[in-house]
Scaffold this motif. Structure first.
Motif, PDB file in Angstrom:
ATOM      1  N   ARG A 195      21.895  -4.774 -25.223  1.00 18.23           N
ATOM      2  CA  ARG A 195      22.314  -5.199 -26.560  1.00 18.23           C
ATOM      3  C   ARG A 195      23.269  -4.208 -27.208  1.00 18.23           C
ATOM      4  NH1 ARG A 195      18.774  -5.679 -30.644  1.00 18.23           N
ATOM      5  NH2 ARG A 195      19.921  -7.392 -31.616  1.00 18.23           N
ATOM      6  N   PHE A 196      24.405  -4.737 -27.668  1.00 13.02           N
ATOM      7  CA  PHE A 196      25.418  -4.015 -28.432  1.00 13.02           C
ATOM      8  C   PHE A 196      26.123  -2.898 -27.643  1.00 13.02           C
ATOM      9  CE2 PHE A 196      23.275  -6.329 -31.701  1.00 13.02           C
ATOM     10  CZ  PHE A 196      24.272  -6.615 -32.616  1.00 13.02           C
ATOM     11  N   LYS A 197      25.983  -2.906 -26.334  1.00 16.00           N
ATOM     12  CA  LYS A 197      26.782  -1.983 -25.525  1.00 16.00           C
ATOM     13  C   LYS A 197      28.143  -2.630 -25.267  1.00 16.00           C
ATOM     14  CE  LYS A 197      23.201   0.579 -23.022  1.00 16.00           C
ATOM     15  NZ  LYS A 197      22.718   0.986 -21.686  1.00 16.00           N
ATOM     16  N   PRO A 198      29.234  -1.843 -25.250  1.00 15.75           N
ATOM     17  CA  PRO A 198      30.550  -2.410 -24.925  1.00 15.75           C
ATOM     18  C   PRO A 198      30.603  -2.868 -23.472  1.00 15.75           C
ATOM     19  CG  PRO A 198      30.767  -0.290 -26.036  1.00 15.75           C
ATOM     20  CD  PRO A 198      29.322  -0.439 -25.663  1.00 15.75           C
ATOM     21  N   ALA A 199      31.268  -3.985 -23.250  1.00 15.13           N
ATOM     22  CA  ALA A 199      31.375  -4.535 -21.905  1.00 15.13           C
ATOM     23  C   ALA A 199      32.753  -5.143 -21.690  1.00 15.13           C
ATOM     24  CB  ALA A 199      30.302  -5.596 -21.678  1.00 15.13           C
ATOM     25  N   ALA A 200      33.151  -5.201 -20.436  1.00 10.78           N
ATOM     26  CA  ALA A 200      34.424  -5.839 -20.081  1.00 10.78           C
ATOM     27  C   ALA A 200      34.320  -6.409 -18.679  1.00 10.78           C
ATOM     28  CB  ALA A 200      35.580  -4.845 -20.163  1.00 10.78           C
ATOM     29  N   GLY A 201      34.928  -7.560 -18.487  1.00 12.41           N
ATOM     30  CA  GLY A 201      35.015  -8.157 -17.165  1.00 12.41           C
ATOM     31  C   GLY A 201      36.461  -8.113 -16.690  1.00 12.41           C
ATOM     32  N   ILE A 202      36.666  -7.880 -15.405  1.00 13.24           N
ATOM     33  CA  ILE A 202      38.007  -7.907 -14.827  1.00 13.24           C
ATOM     34  C   ILE A 202      37.967  -8.674 -13.511  1.00 13.24           C
ATOM     35  CG2 ILE A 202      38.639  -5.710 -15.892  1.00 13.24           C
ATOM     36  CD1 ILE A 202      38.384  -4.474 -13.060  1.00 13.24           C
TER      37      ILE A 202
END
Length: 202
Positions: free
Chosen positions: A109-116
């Protein structure tokens, strides 16, 4: 601060690895550490929908996923990278993400994330949407960039010539570092609510 970089490709030094390396470099320039978790070459099973993880917080399948999960949960941010297979993500990565998020959603919860995504020609946006669904359901902060976070090339050498793709990855690193800093100084995270589940067939 530290970010987990998940390589969903079976190739440890392929196009996806190159893309994650660009992000790692961008993060390092902002004094953020990173660690690569090589997933795509592992023999991981799919979720059995046994719901045992509801009680234990761990997956009952003993194939190394729980040990990987502990390392990932210890990080402050998450980047998931996948090659594009039939306009979707790698099958092993799908098995991994299903179980990782089902058994430990509350820890993201509320951790930054990114998909590539890394591809030869097309299908990247569909695969990217699949990755982002995990982040949305886990109440993560999806890191913004200026365009689709995808890179083209059959290998790292080709991908390096996709200047727009490289730029998107660099921006992800910069923006994730910003979100990490912002989160560190943010108010207390809102308390999680119990989910209301409605079955449409009764």
């Amino acid at each position: 601060m530290k970010v987990a970089l998940i390589n969903g490709s079976p190739h440890e030094n392929g196009t996806t690895a190159f893309a994650l390396g660009v992000i790692a470099k961008s993060l390092k320039e902002k004094s953020v550490e990173s660690e690569i978790f090589q997933i795509g070459s592992r023999g991981l099973q799919g979720c059995k929908a046994c719901y045992a993880c509801y009680k234990t917080g761990k997956c009952v399948i003993d194939d190394g996923l729980n040990q990987l999960a502990e390392g990932i949960h210890a990080c402050d941010g998450l980047v998931v990278g996948s090659p594009v297979y039939y306009a979707g993500i790698n099958g092993t990565l799908k098995c991994f993400l299903d179980r990782l998020f089902y058994s430990g959603t509350g820890r993201f919860r509320f951790k930054p994330a990114a998909g590539i995504t890394a591809m030869r020609r097309a299908g990247g946006t569909a695969a990217l949407e699949s990755i982002n669904r995990y982040f949305e359901f886990a109440e993560m902060l999806i890191t913004p960039t200026m365009y689709w976070s995808a890179i083209h090339g059959l290998n790292g050498e080709q991908a390096a010539t996709d200047l727009e793709g490289v730029q998107q990855l660099e921006v992800i690193g910069q923006n994730m570092a910003y979100l990490l800093e912002m989160r560190k100084n943010a108010p207390e995270i809102p308390e999680a609510v119990d989910r209301v589940k409605t079955n449409f067939v009764r």
